[in-house]
Design an enzyme around this catalytic site. Structure first.
Site, PDB file in Angstrom:
ATOM      1  N   HIS A 196     -27.545   6.400   7.686  1.00  0.00           N
ATOM      2  CA  HIS A 196     -27.580   6.590   6.223  1.00  0.00           C
ATOM      3  C   HIS A 196     -26.179   6.816   5.665  1.00  0.00           C
ATOM      4  O   HIS A 196     -26.008   7.479   4.662  1.00  0.00           O
ATOM      5  CB  HIS A 196     -28.470   7.769   5.819  1.00  0.00           C
ATOM      6  CG  HIS A 196     -29.832   7.773   6.426  1.00  0.00           C
ATOM      7  ND1 HIS A 196     -30.938   7.278   5.797  1.00  0.00           N
ATOM      8  CD2 HIS A 196     -30.279   8.210   7.639  1.00  0.00           C
ATOM      9  CE1 HIS A 196     -32.011   7.428   6.566  1.00  0.00           C
ATOM     10  NE2 HIS A 196     -31.636   7.984   7.696  1.00  0.00           N
ATOM     11  N   SER A 201      -1.912  -7.028  -3.852  1.00  0.00           N
ATOM     12  CA  SER A 201      -2.535  -7.194  -5.163  1.00  0.00           C
ATOM     13  C   SER A 201      -1.511  -7.813  -6.087  1.00  0.00           C
ATOM     14  O   SER A 201      -0.308  -7.551  -5.967  1.00  0.00           O
ATOM     15  CB  SER A 201      -2.960  -5.823  -5.680  1.00  0.00           C
ATOM     16  OG  SER A 201      -3.027  -5.832  -7.086  1.00  0.00           O
ATOM     17  N   LYS A 212      -1.126  -1.660  -3.051  1.00  0.00           N
ATOM     18  CA  LYS A 212      -2.355  -1.967  -2.309  1.00  0.00           C
ATOM     19  C   LYS A 212      -2.121  -2.626  -0.949  1.00  0.00           C
ATOM     20  O   LYS A 212      -1.218  -3.445  -0.781  1.00  0.00           O
ATOM     21  CB  LYS A 212      -3.252  -2.886  -3.154  1.00  0.00           C
ATOM     22  CG  LYS A 212      -3.764  -2.273  -4.440  1.00  0.00           C
ATOM     23  CD  LYS A 212      -4.696  -1.082  -4.247  1.00  0.00           C
ATOM     24  CE  LYS A 212      -6.024  -1.470  -3.671  1.00  0.00           C
ATOM     25  NZ  LYS A 212      -6.871  -2.265  -4.545  1.00  0.00           N
ATOM     26  N   GLU A 270     -13.490  -8.353   3.957  1.00  0.00           N
ATOM     27  CA  GLU A 270     -14.342  -8.664   2.806  1.00  0.00           C
ATOM     28  C   GLU A 270     -14.786 -10.128   2.838  1.00  0.00           C
ATOM     29  O   GLU A 270     -15.946 -10.442   2.554  1.00  0.00           O
ATOM     30  CB  GLU A 270     -13.588  -8.390   1.511  1.00  0.00           C
ATOM     31  CG  GLU A 270     -13.218  -6.921   1.323  1.00  0.00           C
ATOM     32  CD  GLU A 270     -12.303  -6.742   0.121  1.00  0.00           C
ATOM     33  OE1 GLU A 270     -11.076  -6.950   0.282  1.00  0.00           O
ATOM     34  OE2 GLU A 270     -12.822  -6.440  -0.967  1.00  0.00           O
TER      35      GLU A 270
END
Lengths: 480, 480, 480, 480
Positions: free
Chosen positions: B155, B276, B282, B289
């Site tokens: 969870h 970025s 970043k 991803e």
């Protein structure tokens, strides 16, 4: 409810939260699996000395009692968030604190994985049994129709004359591959998950091999963190169902078409044909339409599972509970469609005359004529062009290819002669295609044998898979 | 264009119809498959005396020449509706009428099935090779990290302390099942379709076993009418890709999370992290991803194929041409993701200290404490409740479970003692879980061995599958 | 490459990472959108005083120059990870540091959202234009066929006699709903995302209304954190494409069937029918099969997008880059199918005689007879049963319903009389159904008018949407 | 059973065929819709003089009686193949032959379309009501948190400081678009299908406008042949549900993460958090996981419908019955998830301190510093690089961007000064972004107003849609 006890310091869930999170309405269907799994777990705990024999006997008795009462409709899981907790609560009512020993070295995470694997394994076996019966029926029908002419179709255009036996054996060949797919799903399900606890194993001296043997699984799972989050076996079963029902959808399209006025190849018996509420003359092939339509549910179930699994973090996530709908639906869906397909095949009659007429009418033997020219040494593409021209001329004259006069043929190309034109008889075109996979009668009978083999394999796989009640009775009788 | 010749009596297709129906832009990618298939077919035709040796030698030379010119970028299929017709047209330009002998006893229907099966077989082998390398890497990394503490999660909450090796071996266990799925797809593709003609076989004396042997297929297809309409092998490959990329999506979610500031478990090397365009600070896990996101394409490909197949009539239908997009995409998609996952694993560093701290911090050892009580004879559910109360008390006092003072524990329940509380040390909690599937170091090393076995199996399957250029060279050298 | 600069302290990405993460091969197709968006952004920056007019003029000139060179095939985006960076790199080569002013108050996150919205908006308009033309054609064909008899089908069984115009207008009614769906998609895309930066807006004094007006969007987006992660407009467009192509798949099934030998309702012109490589006699409806099959790609695209979006964290995630494949495919897919459907309708001929014969042959007028009884006061269900019995008797006697002798009818039920039996003439059955939605000629002409209305609406929506080159030219000429 | 009467000459269906084809277990849920539809149809028949007033009064009474008994659980549809036949059979038991007048000028084809449209219309309204309440709650929460700092995320990396109100309003903006999607679905469902008979209309003098008015539909359907085969309204509703539940899945991922130990932004109240059966310390976000997981069911439902519809022939096909599962599931699914999301939002507490600390910690204000440089005239890309270097230097020195000493900054570039560095204060970074869509407090309050507008619109749409029991009571009271 145990999952929301004082231990967790909670005042209890909001009623709407409990309603939203409960899976009981669905996993009530897993009661047999849960009781069988618990019995095997208990045996193992006793054998390993983790639960004393006296306590184990009490729990054993209570579990057997639950099975008996549930079988007699005297009890069903109620009032808890899932079937596992409902069973534990009922045991606690019967036995008090000792009931709390059953959940030793076990988590709901591996317990639910066990229930689902037991379920999928049994359902896959049931589907294989139904599929085997269908394949046997197709083999029988195909063998009986090796001499019945019918056109084959490509692009829904009449293509080449074949035997009806060939068409039916072709359906069988398609479905025989589903034996492979369900066998794969069965094998992937045949792995014991129990014994990995919530995620990382247990510090208690359990013996997973004992549980595996009792439940007759082929293997034990390799990694706990993977085991509790894994639903591949459910995906595999849902996928096999999809592939199989897509096959059924294609067979259904043929039968819907074949039973139309236009084709007129098949007549549905009265016990199979449905009526209309407004048009009294209708005899509709609803059965085949529903078989076709149910492929939607199969693809929906698979997609649903895949979307739910996508991108989940490692370990167990409650999202997995959403497996319940698609998993529980897949078995009845596949068995329903395959069983109904067999019934439907038993309740239709082919109109041999219309089939043969459609095969003879026209130009479906053109390739045979071209191949006859090839045997005379004409390059295939040249032969193809010669025959193409002949077909056009015959069409212009309104004469079927099998009736083309020699003079017309020779006006197209002097190489045509009477022997060549005989290649254009539909029945001979069929008889001549005896290489493996072809429509010739010996070839089709060989295909029928392959179907019988596939049917037998499906039956063997089904028979080798232990049924839940068989497991229960063996565990019930086994001394602790 | 041969498919639209004078033979068919047509004036030629409308240009927009030709553009709409052409598959050449896609099946150009199947040129190697088409040439290899044609060479094997030609060998068989010659061996069976259907094409004379002299003619066969000419066609053989022209096919070899096409391969050579295509390999040197001196020729590519153009100007026809598909790759098969483009090859035949080029052969005709080179050889004249004799080229027309190659298509003897063959239809585009079985020819395209052959090209696709050769393609899927080779791609499945390629995926297995890439998957094997990834499993080897995971085995190596897991073996190196059996002593590194990290929390496991259920969870997305810290659940129990485990070793990082256990987590990595768990990813491996998940991916090892994909060896099974791709092996199944490989086997389903490993069937020769050629020799069934357009739909019903041929009247010419071909020998499909010869072709099968030359192309090293395991079996020949059973029924022609099924063979030309069957894309199950493509479905199976697309499905295996889905299942595998869903696994990859889950691993990716973990790494995206683990590399966040909040988790801080993983640091991406500069060569892996993306920047970025607006935020100069970043260091983003774009690679993970994209791995996660590409599961969408995999599911889309499978769905696309299933929808196209649904409800098709028997035999060949042109709808099947729409298989081209999903089939050609699946191999590169799977290889791309699995290869990148391996590269990514080589370019991250785990922060052992943060991992261990997260595992120690808190209450993840509560189950271990409960199990220690079980060993003393307390029923698990009662132990669970005792520990639950202790956890609440510890949380109230702001003290980690491993640091709970004996007095506090005994105020909860007098049965707690110092030895019991020692069970709450995270490292010992890990060491103690040595049953199969558990996080104990010996157990994890056993899991690592299983991964090595799976990697080796993947490698063997890949190596046993003939590569297209290997088949070409063997056929090129083989005397006619 | 700017996204991986010294600023980020990186040594550059691994080549395989760059290859894996680059979207340039796909988003090269968005160059026009990117340049138009940049021009509008630049205008706004200049108007708001954020970029000085001199600098803006330089950048403006370089952007216009890029468009011109790209239009003349003298330049295309290369060597960067995406089209945005390729454009910025090229500007920097031309202008030096001043080029760096263009990306002020902009992130790739809002920039790519802008490019995609411009793309979807233009594509949706293009689809609407194509759909409008198809609806007009259907209206024209339907109007011409209000007097042609043909059976309608339910369950693929002949149901009731209708006019061919009614069938064609029915296709139109189905497709007319797609005007609604594409209009919805168009409206959802018609929102300016630019100006929200990477996720939270900007501290610079931009004016989003200016950019909105220049790009002729209907609204600006509401929240930046939502804007950069939102692909609903892409989903809506992919969904509209699905729904529309599912409609096309159904029309295609009808035409595949109608052009079979068995139905024989439709003859494909030579310019539309495809041949066979093996069977010289074939005239295949490949166009309709491909139209049907392409629904698979549409559903696959939508599913792919949905899976990619599922469960993503808030804000922008690189997973979104996987939108590119489905988004760029949808427009050409929908336009291709709808355009080809129109061409196909122009290249088929209905065989009026066979259509009429099929409508007359049999019992499709049974409902009309039952309704005639209802007019005499018989309850419908009783009338239904009377007619059902009559149909059975007629079938037994081998006589069509329109030819049933009065004596036979009266032997079933004395209430039958000659006037009633006249209701069973197929042409009268059609003429009598003039309530809205019915097959009567006036009703069909009213339906045709509705189709013309839908076609006009589609055309208006398309015309009201600015084309990319129109936007470019307006921005090019507009003074800074 | 009426559909299989003597009229059709059938001996009755096989029991397994009846079981397979029956939809009663599912469409029992459509009883209210069926009765309301029948009442309106009866009113129209009476008004048009097709059924005499006396007969109509009897049927009216019996229908009202059925509703009353069903509402009191004294009757439910049983023993027939679907709900329509069960109702007709019950009416026949009560009234005898006169009951047979109700089905005049109606077929099950248009009747089931009516029931489904009434159902979808009411469910869509119910979803809109639930969605409106959720949007109101988000507006309220967002307005209360405009001053709470939290990091925003891109790539799951901290990106820029924002307010929590901005994050919540962003969720709202996403969900507000679902008002559009459900409004579209509602409008597409809002079309009367009744009156087109089985497929081609009726010869009886019905008035569809009367029925439309009684059932308060917006329009009547255009073509009968389309009407009976159309399930677009179901697709649209299933699609809106998908899009909405995909949104919910993304919000859920955020809350699962935010409630982890690592993020620690959100604390679940005890009434919301679930426990573990094995780990007593757990407080799990099961509610959010299930919300995320249920997106799978939504996508599965849509896919299922699309596959079922694909390639169907024109007119009505029984495959359409497979719509029942997905259609009946969609409403409760959407209402369940949206309602639970609202409850969940009411039962979590944000830890303002941890949120703010995460926003301040680090380098999320880098863009603000770059924009401050832009205001001084530095080109953005140069500013981006300056700040990038500064960030690297600060990281090396272990100092947060907001605490960088001036000397360090000036060693990177002399253009940095104290005023510029102040731009790096997180709270000021938020305050400064006041353009529309930005995170500044006034901007967020404007977004909150837009949410209130969307919530109000959802509420109005729901309120304007007649509820089934409202329709029933109006029809019950209306004089015949």
């Amino acid at each position: 409810m145990i999952a929301k006890t004082d231990a967790a310091g909670a005042r209890g869930l909001l009623p709407e939260v409990l309603a939203f999170t409960s899976s009981l309405s669905q996993d009530r269907a897993l009661l047999a699996e849960d009781l069988v799994g618990s019995l095997a777990h208990l045996h193992m705990l006793a054998r390993c000395g983790i639960v004393a024999r006296d306590d184990a006997l009490k729990i054993h008795g209570a579990l057997v009692d639950l099975w008996t009462r549930a079988a007699a409709d005297l009890w069903s899981p109620q009032g808890e968030e899932d079937v596992h907790m409902a069973v534990e609560a009922e045991l606690t009512r019967a036995l008090g604190e000792v009931a709390g020993r059953l959940h030793t070295a076990r988590s709901r995470n591996d317990q639910v994985a066990l229930d689902l694997r037991l379920h999928v394994r049994a359902q896959a076996a049931g589907v294989l049994e139904t599929l085997g019966a269908l394949l046997s029926k197709l083999a029988e029908l195909a063998a009986a129709e090796v001499a019945t002419l019918i056109p084959s179709y490509t692009h829904r255009q009449r293509a080449q004359p074949v035997s009806l036996g060939y068409v039916l054996a072709g359906y069988g060949a398609m479905l025989a591959r589903d034996v492979d797919a369900f066998a794969f799903a069965l094998d992937q399900a045949d792995v014991l998950p129990l014994g990995v606890g919530a995620i990382s194993g247990t510090s208690l001296p359990i013996d997973r091999e004992v549980t595996r043997g009792l439940l007759r699984f082929a293997r034990i799972s390799q990694s706990g963190i993977d085991t509790v989050g894994d639903r591949d076996f459910a995906l595999d079963f849902a996928y096999a169902t999809c592939r199989c029902l897509l096959h059924a959808s294609r067979i259904a399209t043929d039968f819907v078409d074949f039973s139309s006025s236009e084709f007129g190849f098949v007549k549905l018996h009265g016990e199979l044909a449905c009526g209309s509420s407004m048009m009294p003359q209708k005899r509709n092939p609803d059965v085949f339409e529903l078989i076709r339509g149910k492929s939607g549910a199969a693809v929906g179930n698979l997609t649903s599972l895949m979307v739910t699994l996508k991108g989940l973090p490692g370990g167990y996530n409650r999202d997995l509970q959403e497996d319940r709908g698609p998993v529980l639906a897949s078995g009845p869906l596949a068995k329903g469609v395959l069983g109904m397909l067999r019934v439907a095949l038993e309740n239709v009659t082919f109109d041999h005359q219309r089939c043969a007429q459609a095969a003879s009418d026209g130009y479906t033997q053109a390739t045979d004529l071209a191949e006859a020219l090839v045997k005379r040494g004409v390059p295939f593409r040249s032969a193809y062009q010669m025959v193409g021209t002949l077909v056009r001329e015959a069409q212009r004259g309104g004469v079927a290819l099998s009736d083309v006069p020699l003079a017309l043929a020779q006006s197209v190309d002097p190489r045509f002669d009477a022997e060549l034109l005989a290649a254009a008889k539909p029945d001979e075109a069929v008889l001549r295609k005896e290489t493996p996979g072809g429509t010739g009668p010996r070839s089709v009978l060989a295909q029928v044998e392959q179907l019988r083999g596939a049917a037998a394999r499906a039956g063997r796989l089904a028979a080798a898979t232990p049924a839940l009640d068989h497991l229960f009775h063996a565990l019930k009788e086994r001394p602790l």
